[in-house]
Design an enzyme around this catalytic site. Structure first.
Site, PDB file in Angstrom:
ATOM      1  N   GLU A 275      75.952  36.522  51.114  1.00 16.33           N
ATOM      2  CA  GLU A 275      76.472  37.869  51.418  1.00 16.33           C
ATOM      3  C   GLU A 275      76.341  38.194  52.901  1.00 16.33           C
ATOM      4  O   GLU A 275      75.660  39.158  53.274  1.00 16.33           O
ATOM      5  CB  GLU A 275      75.682  38.920  50.623  1.00 16.33           C
ATOM      6  CG  GLU A 275      75.721  38.755  49.128  1.00 16.33           C
ATOM      7  CD  GLU A 275      74.776  39.722  48.411  1.00 16.33           C
ATOM      8  OE1 GLU A 275      73.879  40.304  49.061  1.00 16.33           O
ATOM      9  OE2 GLU A 275      74.926  39.889  47.200  1.00 16.33           O
ATOM     10  N   PRO A 276      76.954  37.431  53.772  1.00 18.26           N
ATOM     11  CA  PRO A 276      76.790  37.734  55.202  1.00 18.26           C
ATOM     12  C   PRO A 276      77.559  38.993  55.606  1.00 18.26           C
ATOM     13  O   PRO A 276      78.621  39.288  55.065  1.00 18.26           O
ATOM     14  CB  PRO A 276      77.397  36.498  55.885  1.00 18.26           C
ATOM     15  CG  PRO A 276      78.395  35.982  54.901  1.00 18.26           C
ATOM     16  CD  PRO A 276      77.872  36.307  53.535  1.00 18.26           C
ATOM     17  N   TYR A 318      66.658  51.268  66.161  1.00 19.04           N
ATOM     18  CA  TYR A 318      65.873  50.016  66.139  1.00 19.04           C
ATOM     19  C   TYR A 318      65.487  49.535  67.535  1.00 19.04           C
ATOM     20  O   TYR A 318      65.030  48.401  67.677  1.00 19.04           O
ATOM     21  CB  TYR A 318      66.664  48.876  65.477  1.00 19.04           C
ATOM     22  CG  TYR A 318      67.434  49.221  64.243  1.00 19.04           C
ATOM     23  CD1 TYR A 318      66.785  49.562  63.059  1.00 19.04           C
ATOM     24  CD2 TYR A 318      68.828  49.171  64.237  1.00 19.04           C
ATOM     25  CE1 TYR A 318      67.514  49.848  61.912  1.00 19.04           C
ATOM     26  CE2 TYR A 318      69.552  49.453  63.096  1.00 19.04           C
ATOM     27  CZ  TYR A 318      68.891  49.795  61.941  1.00 19.04           C
ATOM     28  OH  TYR A 318      69.606  50.078  60.814  1.00 19.04           O
ATOM     29  N   CYS A 349      71.941  65.650  72.725  1.00 19.13           N
ATOM     30  CA  CYS A 349      70.716  66.344  73.163  1.00 19.13           C
ATOM     31  C   CYS A 349      69.458  65.752  72.554  1.00 19.13           C
ATOM     32  O   CYS A 349      68.732  66.432  71.821  1.00 19.13           O
ATOM     33  CB  CYS A 349      70.839  67.822  72.832  1.00 19.13           C
ATOM     34  SG  CYS A 349      72.349  68.478  73.530  1.00 19.13           S
TER      35      CYS A 349
HETATM   36  N1  LLP Z   1      73.266  41.893  51.092  1.00 24.95           N
HETATM   37  C1  LLP Z   1      72.490  42.979  50.904  1.00 24.95           C
HETATM   38  C2  LLP Z   1      72.011  43.295  49.548  1.00 24.95           C
HETATM   39  C3  LLP Z   1      72.140  43.781  52.006  1.00 24.95           C
HETATM   40  O1  LLP Z   1      71.370  44.857  51.814  1.00 24.95           O
HETATM   41  C4  LLP Z   1      72.613  43.448  53.304  1.00 24.95           C
HETATM   42  C5  LLP Z   1      72.268  44.273  54.469  1.00 24.95           C
HETATM   43  C6  LLP Z   1      73.442  42.313  53.437  1.00 24.95           C
HETATM   44  C7  LLP Z   1      73.742  41.554  52.311  1.00 24.95           C
HETATM   45  C8  LLP Z   1      74.016  41.887  54.753  1.00 24.95           C
HETATM   46  O2  LLP Z   1      73.048  41.524  55.681  1.00 24.95           O
HETATM   47  P1  LLP Z   1      73.478  40.934  57.112  1.00 24.95           P
HETATM   48  O3  LLP Z   1      74.140  39.595  56.894  1.00 24.95           O
HETATM   49  O4  LLP Z   1      74.427  41.893  57.736  1.00 24.95           O
HETATM   50  O5  LLP Z   1      72.214  40.825  57.848  1.00 24.95           O
HETATM   51  N2  LLP Z   1      71.730  48.614  59.989  1.00 24.95           N
HETATM   52  C9  LLP Z   1      70.937  47.452  60.280  1.00 24.95           C
HETATM   53  C10 LLP Z   1      71.151  46.352  59.276  1.00 24.95           C
HETATM   54  C11 LLP Z   1      70.890  46.769  57.838  1.00 24.95           C
HETATM   55  C12 LLP Z   1      71.184  45.691  56.832  1.00 24.95           C
HETATM   56  C13 LLP Z   1      71.145  46.211  55.450  1.00 24.95           C
HETATM   57  N3  LLP Z   1      71.461  45.263  54.430  1.00 24.95           N
HETATM   58  C14 LLP Z   1      71.244  47.002  61.706  1.00 24.95           C
HETATM   59  O6  LLP Z   1      72.047  47.626  62.388  1.00 24.95           O
HETATM   60  O7  LLP Z   1      70.644  46.046  62.193  1.00 24.95           O
END
Ligand code: LLP
Length: 429
Positions: A275-276, A318, A349
């Site tokens: 799930e990328p 972050y 602000c």
């Molecule tokens: N699958 C599930 C169940 C997830 O919760 C997530 C991300 C992904 C896949 C995808 O993960 P990725 O490949 O994008 O790392 N807002 C944060 C990232 C939060 C990710 C939440 N879940 C940021 O800006 O770094």
């Protein structure tokens, strides 16, 4: 290879000058490279295809949920990992099928579950016993069978920012791996549940293979125990989470990731699902912004730009690093008085409203200059808000020499519309 590069000191995305996009659509504005998304997609897809394993790539919609981006991914063969009823409707709006959807999330509402059952999604990724029972109940009233997998929390540290680490026992996510077998047995006993898989997602922006491989080890132990109980799965989903290089990180490439995962699962007959999100879209997008003012307070030089934390909240939330470059590359060095560089901040602000604060940027800039904040195709627009009553910005997709507006800039009328008092919505006690 980056498709964001200078030609004669002017920044282009693919074959399109960013100045031209700013002139046409204004700033702030997200700009995405279609070819980069396709390249990132194929890095995973081709490697998985070559592995000979059966597989599915369910793009994490939350990373960038613009329906035009989803459509592009659907055309390349993506399934979709969603976490809300809203994301389900986005996936349908892009023309994909319900059968291409897996539904994750710790707080699925009854209405969302009912909708997903009616549509016939591929799988529910269940995160608690209470959710399992609720899904079974709703399925029973509809006389349907819900296909499910448990999201197992393997208690593995992902070595990433605490807010995006999801696979340790302190986190709210998934079911404790020590309770997984009992939950699968409970699920097996329920009339309207069909067990089809197991899943885990341990966090995001992960830059080494070890946490992924440890999580898979935990899942393999569970899968084997399930077999002994006569529970045979169809797929193992190892979530998303592969990091990208924002500054000096050296994450595995998608090819290295796929090869390590497939090697670990070489004796398994299960379909491999991933799930990328970030690694598909992050480096394909930038946020185009204009410098409004230069300002010096105390010993700090600030460049105040027209984008803000409501447009891109990653630095505020972050303390994340994003490279920032000038659209017109200066030929001169920075004037002596600005030698320490600029903090790049927005107009909101709050002191947290910054794109660069601790690490100053050595940019020779003045009011009116265009800047590109890089690597924000993931969790950029999708996390944006209307804070300070700022309309959310436009999004543009570039393919070669062509640019398409894929989201119009919001208007103030749209923002105020829902606040008009109306008798229809009044109640009395
Ligand atoms: N699958 C599930 C169940 C997830 O919760 C997530 C991300 C992904 C896949 C995808 O993960 P990725 O490949 O994008 O790392 N807002 C944060 C990232 C939060 C990710 C939440 N879940 C940021 O800006 O770094």
């Amino acid at each position: 290879m980056s498709l964001i590069s200078y030609k004669n000191h002017e920044l282009y995305i693919e074959e399109m000058p960013l100045q031209r996009i700013a002139d046409e659509y204004g700033t702030p504005c997200y700009v995405y490279s279609k070819q980069t998304i396709a390249t990132n997609w194929h890095a995973y897809y081709d490697a998985l295809q070559q592995s000979g394993h059966a597989f599915k790539i369910n793009y994490a919609v939350k990373a960038n949920s613009n329906i035009n981006i989803l459509k592009l991914l659907a055309q390349m063969g993506a399934g979709f990992d969603v976490v809300s009823g809203g994301e389900i409707e986005r996936v349908l709006a892009c023309g994909a099928k319900a059968k291409d959807i897996v539904f994750a999330g710790v707080g699925k509402t009854s209405a969302e579950i009912a909708r997903a059952l009616d549509l016939g999604i591929y799988s529910f990724h269940i995160e608690s016993e209470a959710e399992l029972l609720r899904i079974n109940d709703i399925a029973q009233t509809k006389n349907k069978i819900a296909p499910i997998a448990f999201r197992v929390n393997p208690n593995v540290a992902a070595n990433t920012h605490a807010y995006i680490s999801t696979g340790t026992k302190e986190n709210k996510f998934g079911v404790d791996y020590t309770k997984a077998i009992d939950l699968y047995l409970l699920a097996k006993s329920l009339s309207n549940i069909k067990i089809i898989g197991i899943t885990s997602h341990i966090g995001s922006q992960i830059t080494s293979m070890d946490p992924f491989l440890s999580a898979i080890d935990q899942l393999l132990v569970i899968i084997e125990q399930l077999q002994q109980h006569g529970i045979i799965l169809e797929y193992i989903d190892i979530g998303g989470g592969l990091g990208i290089r924002y500054k000096d990180e050296t994450p595995p490439t998608p090819q290295e990731y796929v090869s390590a995962v497939c090697n670990k699962l070489k004796d398994s007959k299960l379909e491999i699902h991933i799930e990328p999100g970030r690694s598909i879209v992050a480096n394909a997008g930038l946020l185009l912004t204009t410098v409004e003012y230069l300002k010096t307070t105390g010993s700090n030089h600030f460049a105040i730009v027209d984008a803000a934390m409501n447009d891109l909240m990653r630095p505020a939330l972050y303390q994340s690093y994003h490279d920032i470059v000038a659209v017109h590359e200066s030929q001169q060095s920075l004037p002596e008085k600005y030698a320490q560089g600029f903090a790049i901040v927005g107009p909101i602000c709050e002191s947290g409203d910054f794109f660069a604060l601790q690490i100053k940027r050595l940019l020779n800039i003045k009011s009116g200059d265009l800047l590109a904040i890089k690597d924000c195709g993931a969790y950029g627009f999708s996390m944006s808000s209307n804070y300070n009553t700022r309309p959310r910005c436009a999004e543009v997709l570039v393919n070669g020499t062509q640019a398409t507006l894929i989201r119009r800039r919001e208007t103030l009328e749209q923002l105020l519309e829902n606040e008009q008092p109306h008798d229809k919505y009044a109640i009395s006690s």
